[in-house]
Scaffold this active site. Structure first.
Site, PDB file in Angstrom:
ATOM      1  N   CYS A  72       0.842  -1.205   0.000  1.00 16.60           N
ATOM      2  CA  CYS A  72       0.000   0.000   0.000  1.00 16.60           C
ATOM      3  C   CYS A  72       0.873   1.249   0.000  1.00 16.60           C
ATOM      4  CB  CYS A  72      -0.934   0.012   1.214  1.00 16.60           C
ATOM      5  SG  CYS A  72      -0.048   0.035   2.783  1.00 16.60           S
ATOM      6  N   CYS A 103       3.414   1.683   2.747  1.00 17.93           N
ATOM      7  CA  CYS A 103       4.664   0.938   2.521  1.00 17.93           C
ATOM      8  C   CYS A 103       5.624   1.780   1.691  1.00 17.93           C
ATOM      9  CB  CYS A 103       4.388  -0.377   1.799  1.00 17.93           C
ATOM     10  SG  CYS A 103       3.327  -1.532   2.692  1.00 17.93           S
ATOM     11  N   CYS A 115      46.188 -16.662 -11.635  1.00 18.91           N
ATOM     12  CA  CYS A 115      46.659 -16.822 -10.262  1.00 18.91           C
ATOM     13  C   CYS A 115      45.694 -16.148  -9.303  1.00 18.91           C
ATOM     14  CB  CYS A 115      48.064 -16.245 -10.102  1.00 18.91           C
ATOM     15  SG  CYS A 115      48.114 -14.453 -10.307  1.00 18.91           S
ATOM     16  N   CYS A 158      44.723 -12.539  -9.796  1.00 14.05           N
ATOM     17  CA  CYS A 158      43.672 -12.312 -10.794  1.00 14.05           C
ATOM     18  C   CYS A 158      42.299 -12.435 -10.140  1.00 14.05           C
ATOM     19  CB  CYS A 158      43.783 -13.341 -11.923  1.00 14.05           C
ATOM     20  SG  CYS A 158      45.355 -13.311 -12.802  1.00 14.05           S
ATOM     21  N   ASP A 208      21.354 -44.191   6.737  1.00 17.92           N
ATOM     22  CA  ASP A 208      19.927 -44.366   7.013  1.00 17.92           C
ATOM     23  C   ASP A 208      19.379 -45.673   6.477  1.00 17.92           C
ATOM     24  OD1 ASP A 208      20.127 -43.759   4.363  1.00 17.92           O
ATOM     25  OD2 ASP A 208      18.386 -42.451   4.295  1.00 17.92           O
TER      26      ASP A 208
END
Length: 592
Positions: A22, A25, A89, A92, A490
């Site tokens: 709204c 907000c 490397c 970079c 499990d």
């Protein structure tokens, strides 16, 4: 989010905001954003859920997002992946990350040197062009990542011939040093040494000059710059000595040092690319599990369609032995599906009407009609692939420390090299010796291992684990795994090798065990079920002769039925026996 320059010191920022309902907000968001130092004007559009913010260039985008979040709303963010070429490397890595973080709207940038992938978290609206421009300005090339991993030039193993040629040219230069171990003194003519070393230095080693120059233009340092400075200094000193002293100074030439360093670094680059390709095999193997086409039922007819063209609700026909193309629900048919890639379960799972099936799993002996429920990036297999890629690209906690060190490593090495030269000049006054020692600092201190060790280890660990069916959630989980003292599983199926064997069986009703095994083998000899393979393995092991059976018929989920002579034989589960009102103790059935 996007930004356009308004003046030398002002930018306009578009910030997507979710959760506004709204006008109040809108007012609240505008107020919290206007309180941020550097913000000059805010306009929030409720319909488009977007805030237009005018601010000085020094304002932090993360501060804007945090203010919106504290106000009770959610800044819209996106995750973008790039393929960046040219990094060599850890320095970079730092340069690319810094360049991306300077793009208005980029909240976070994570570069993985081993995979050459960059994950960028941005506010909504940041375009690929903006990110690519920042990477290009830093001296590298950015390409978009497609859903299917592309085979970029660097994903292929580099040619080996430059290494072989460099080695052939370097070996004669190294020969005098090797022969000296056996008491043989021999030395190549200085001009011959220069002729052998020059192609290695300026042709085969040109890639290092190119990468080093890009680093200089970006006002940064990298491993290639150290290699170029060190080998060029050794080569240049040798040329100077050769011109000044001729062959009399041959023992003070260092052509072999410059050539050997370039050869070894080329070999290291090749091994690095080979390691990257091998550790990426897990992703390619997972992608290979996805069928490229599917048979779709359209008006009662089967139409072969690319998987990318499927839609939710399409009816896909899956024949025995085929790989299921989509996540879906069985609407007709009965079969078994090998879902080991998803669950780790070594035994095929029975599938009938109403059961869910997973794309990438293998259909067993029955014909299935599957209603499509998920396609493309939303399938279980696609999510697994993203999870493995995310784990490989993620930075472990130790990597963050490495990145911070690497960011200052190259300039520190350059300072130490200059200090070494100055120190030796002050100590001995011999500029040649001082230069040699400074070159040694530059060459030996290449930070490639510093930046590559951790990400390559993560790639190797997650890649090997994925090939073994183990998925690692993230890099941090892998790093702390060394402290694991116990593992809980499990289900027991996860711990098997997926190859059942016939351990024991009993014959009843007055027949021999060989006769029972022969009948069971005769019924199973045409079946592809894993338990059928176990029975046939036992038959071959004991050398049992199989009787002739006819009218063999698979009963999905229950067993198999056939005729032996004038009698009907059943082999299968207790459910099959109950359906045919067979008393198990008096039957010739083996329990599944």
């Amino acid at each position: 989010m996007s930004a356009t320059s308004q003046s030398a010191s002002a930018v306009e920022i578009k910030l997507g905001i979710a959760g506004m309902t709204c006008a109040s907000c809108v007012s609240r968001v505008e107020k919290v954003l206007q309180k941020i130092p550097g913000v000059t004007d805010v306009s929030v559009n409720l319909a488009t859920e977007e805030a237009s913010i005018k601010a000085i260039s020094a304002v932090e985008i993360a501060a804007l997002a945090e203010a919106v979040h504290k106000a009770g709303y959610q800044p819209k963010t996106e995750s973008v992946e790039l393929q960046v070429e040219g990094m060599t490397c850890a320095s970079c890595v730092g340069r690319v990350e810094k360049a991306l973080l300077k793009v208005p709207g980029v909240l976070k940038a994570s570069v993985n040197l081993a995979t050459e992938k960059v994950t960028v978290e941005t506010l909504s609206g940041v375009t690929f062009a903006m990110l690519a421009a920042a990477v290009s300005k830093a001296g590298y090339t950015a390409n978009p990542l497609t859903e299917q991993p592309r085979e970029s030039p660097r994903s292929h193993l580099p040619d080996w011939w430059p290494i072989a040629l460099s080695t052939l040219l370097t070996l004669p230069l190294m020969a005098p040093m090797l022969l000296e171990l056996f008491g043989i003194e021999w030395m190549l003519d200085g001009w011959v040494q220069m002729a052998l070393a020059s192609p290695v230095q300026f042709w085969l080693g040109w890639r290092f000059y190119r990468a080093g120059w890009k680093a200089v233009k970006a006002r940064a340092g990298n491993m290639d710059l150290l290699v170029v400075l060190g080998t060029s200094a050794a080569y240049g000193l040798s040329v100077y000595q050769l011109i000044q002293s001729g062959d009399e100074g041959a023992f003070h030439l260092y052509f072999e040092a410059s050539a050997a360093v370039i050869t070894l670094v080329l070999l290291g680059k090749w091994l690095e690319a080979r390691a990257k390709r091998q550790t990426a095999d897990a992703i390619r193997a997972l992608n290979a599990l996805r069928p490229s086409v599917a048979k779709v039922l359209v008006d009662g007819e089967e139409v072969t369609t690319p998987v990318e063209s499927l839609s939710i609700g399409d009816l896909v026909v899956v024949r025995p032995g085929e790989r299921i193309a989509v996540d879906g629900e069985v609407v007709s048919g009965q079969s078994h599906a090998d879902e080991a890639l998803i669950t780790g379960e070594s035994q095929p799972v029975s599938k009938s009407v109403g059961d869910k099936v997973t794309g990438g799993s293998v259909n067993g002996e029955g014909l299935l009609h599957v209603r499509t429920m998920a396609i493309g990036a939303e399938t279980t297999l696609a999510r697994i692939i993203r999870m493995v890629e995310s784990a490989q690209a993620a930075k472990a906690p130790i990597q963050r420390i490495v990145d911070r060190v690497s960011a200052v490593f190259v300039p520190v090495v350059l300072v130490i090299a200059v200090a070494t030269f100055a120190g030796w000049m002050f100590y001995s006054g011999d500029w040649e010796q001082a230069l040699i020692n400074a070159v040694a600092v530059l060459v030996i201190a290449c930070p490639c291992a510093l930046g590559l060790a951790t990400p390559t280890a993560i790639m190797a660990g997650t890649g090997v684990a994925a090939r073994q069916g183990i998925l690692i959630k993230d890099a941090e989980a892998l790093e702390v795994a060394h402290a694991v003292t116990a593992v809980a599983f499990d289900k027991t199926g996860t711990l098997t090798d997926g190859k059942p064997s016939l351990a024991a069986f009993e014959a009843v009703g007055g027949i021999s065990k060989d006769m029972l095994l022969g009948i069971a083998g005769a019924l199973q000899q045409t079946s592809d079920h894993p338990l059928a393979h176990a029975v046939m393995e036992k038959v071959r092991e004991q050398g049992v002769t199989l009787p002739s059976v006819t009218e063999a018929k698979a009963l999905p989920g229950r067993g198999i039925q056939a005729r032996l002579g004038t009698g009907s034989m059943l082999l299968g589960s207790s459910r099959l026996m109950q359906e045919h009102i067979v008393s198990l103790p008096a039957s010739l059935a083996l329990l599944r």
